[in-house]
Design a protein around this motif. Sequence first.
Motif, PDB file in Angstrom:
ATOM      1  N   GLU A   1       0.911  -1.085  -0.046  1.00 47.89           N
ATOM      2  CA  GLU A   1      -0.075  -0.081  -0.075  1.00 47.89           C
ATOM      3  C   GLU A   1       0.906   1.272  -0.053  1.00 47.89           C
ATOM      4  O   GLU A   1       0.484   2.099  -0.707  1.00 47.89           O
ATOM      5  N   ASP A   2       1.944   1.371   0.720  1.00 48.08           N
ATOM      6  CA  ASP A   2       2.765   2.389   0.822  1.00 48.08           C
ATOM      7  C   ASP A   2       3.368   2.644  -0.620  1.00 48.08           C
ATOM      8  O   ASP A   2       3.526   3.842  -1.043  1.00 48.08           O
ATOM      9  N   ALA A   3       3.941   1.164  -1.174  1.00 47.34           N
ATOM     10  CA  ALA A   3       4.550   1.751  -2.473  1.00 47.34           C
ATOM     11  C   ALA A   3       3.473   2.137  -3.644  1.00 47.34           C
ATOM     12  O   ALA A   3       3.769   2.833  -4.244  1.00 47.34           O
ATOM     13  N   PHE A   4       2.245   1.680  -3.488  1.00 45.54           N
ATOM     14  CA  PHE A   4       1.189   2.230  -4.301  1.00 45.54           C
ATOM     15  C   PHE A   4       1.116   3.600  -4.147  1.00 45.54           C
ATOM     16  O   PHE A   4       0.764   4.283  -4.997  1.00 45.54           O
TER      17      PHE A   4
ATOM     18  N   THR B   1      11.996  -0.465  -1.562  1.00 44.37           N
ATOM     19  CA  THR B   1      12.985  -1.602  -1.065  1.00 44.37           C
ATOM     20  C   THR B   1      12.456  -2.067   0.072  1.00 44.37           C
ATOM     21  O   THR B   1      12.731  -3.250   0.337  1.00 44.37           O
ATOM     22  N   ARG B   2      11.644  -1.344   0.884  1.00 40.09           N
ATOM     23  CA  ARG B   2      11.042  -1.925   2.007  1.00 40.09           C
ATOM     24  C   ARG B   2       9.928  -3.047   1.733  1.00 40.09           C
ATOM     25  O   ARG B   2       9.943  -4.037   2.295  1.00 40.09           O
ATOM     26  N   LEU B   3       9.043  -2.776   0.600  1.00 41.67           N
ATOM     27  CA  LEU B   3       8.422  -3.721   0.003  1.00 41.67           C
ATOM     28  C   LEU B   3       9.202  -5.092  -0.835  1.00 41.67           C
ATOM     29  O   LEU B   3       8.586  -6.175   0.153  1.00 41.67           O
ATOM     30  N   ARG B   4      10.162  -4.925  -1.240  1.00 39.51           N
ATOM     31  CA  ARG B   4      10.956  -6.228  -1.676  1.00 39.51           C
ATOM     32  C   ARG B   4      11.270  -6.644  -0.299  1.00 39.51           C
ATOM     33  O   ARG B   4      11.419  -8.083  -0.385  1.00 39.51           O
ATOM     34  N   ALA B   5      11.833  -6.295   0.496  1.00 38.66           N
ATOM     35  CA  ALA B   5      12.240  -6.878   1.847  1.00 38.66           C
ATOM     36  C   ALA B   5      11.001  -7.656   2.466  1.00 38.66           C
ATOM     37  O   ALA B   5      11.456  -8.783   2.865  1.00 38.66           O
TER      38      ALA B   5
END
Length: 121
Positions: free
Chosen positions: A65-68, A101-105
Amino acid sequence: MRRALYGDYLACLSRARNGFRGLARDVDLAPAERERAAREHFAPCHGMRYQLSITAAPDVHTASEDAFRRLRDVRDLAAAGTLAGDEAYSGGRAEYEAVLTRLRAAMRRDLGTGPRRATRP
């Protein structure tokens, strides 16, 4: 299933981001065309977002959601005619890259493919 969904979502975000990059570098595009193109580049992300909302682990969903939202902010900048060299655009892009980066982690942790701790002998 999650691995494929996560990969598809990241690919969708990447395609949209690359579309915005092109718009932010095009100084000759008419405002109406720029806005239409920005929305078209982002449209596929909506469906993927909803798929993640019912399938992803809670921390992955939060990060997605943050990335979106941050990518939507980049879309709005590109749609408004903000160019790649503008501080607002580079700042929005940097915010998006940080949450990506946080999403991928989070995805790696959920899939068990994140960095492993060293074991003691």
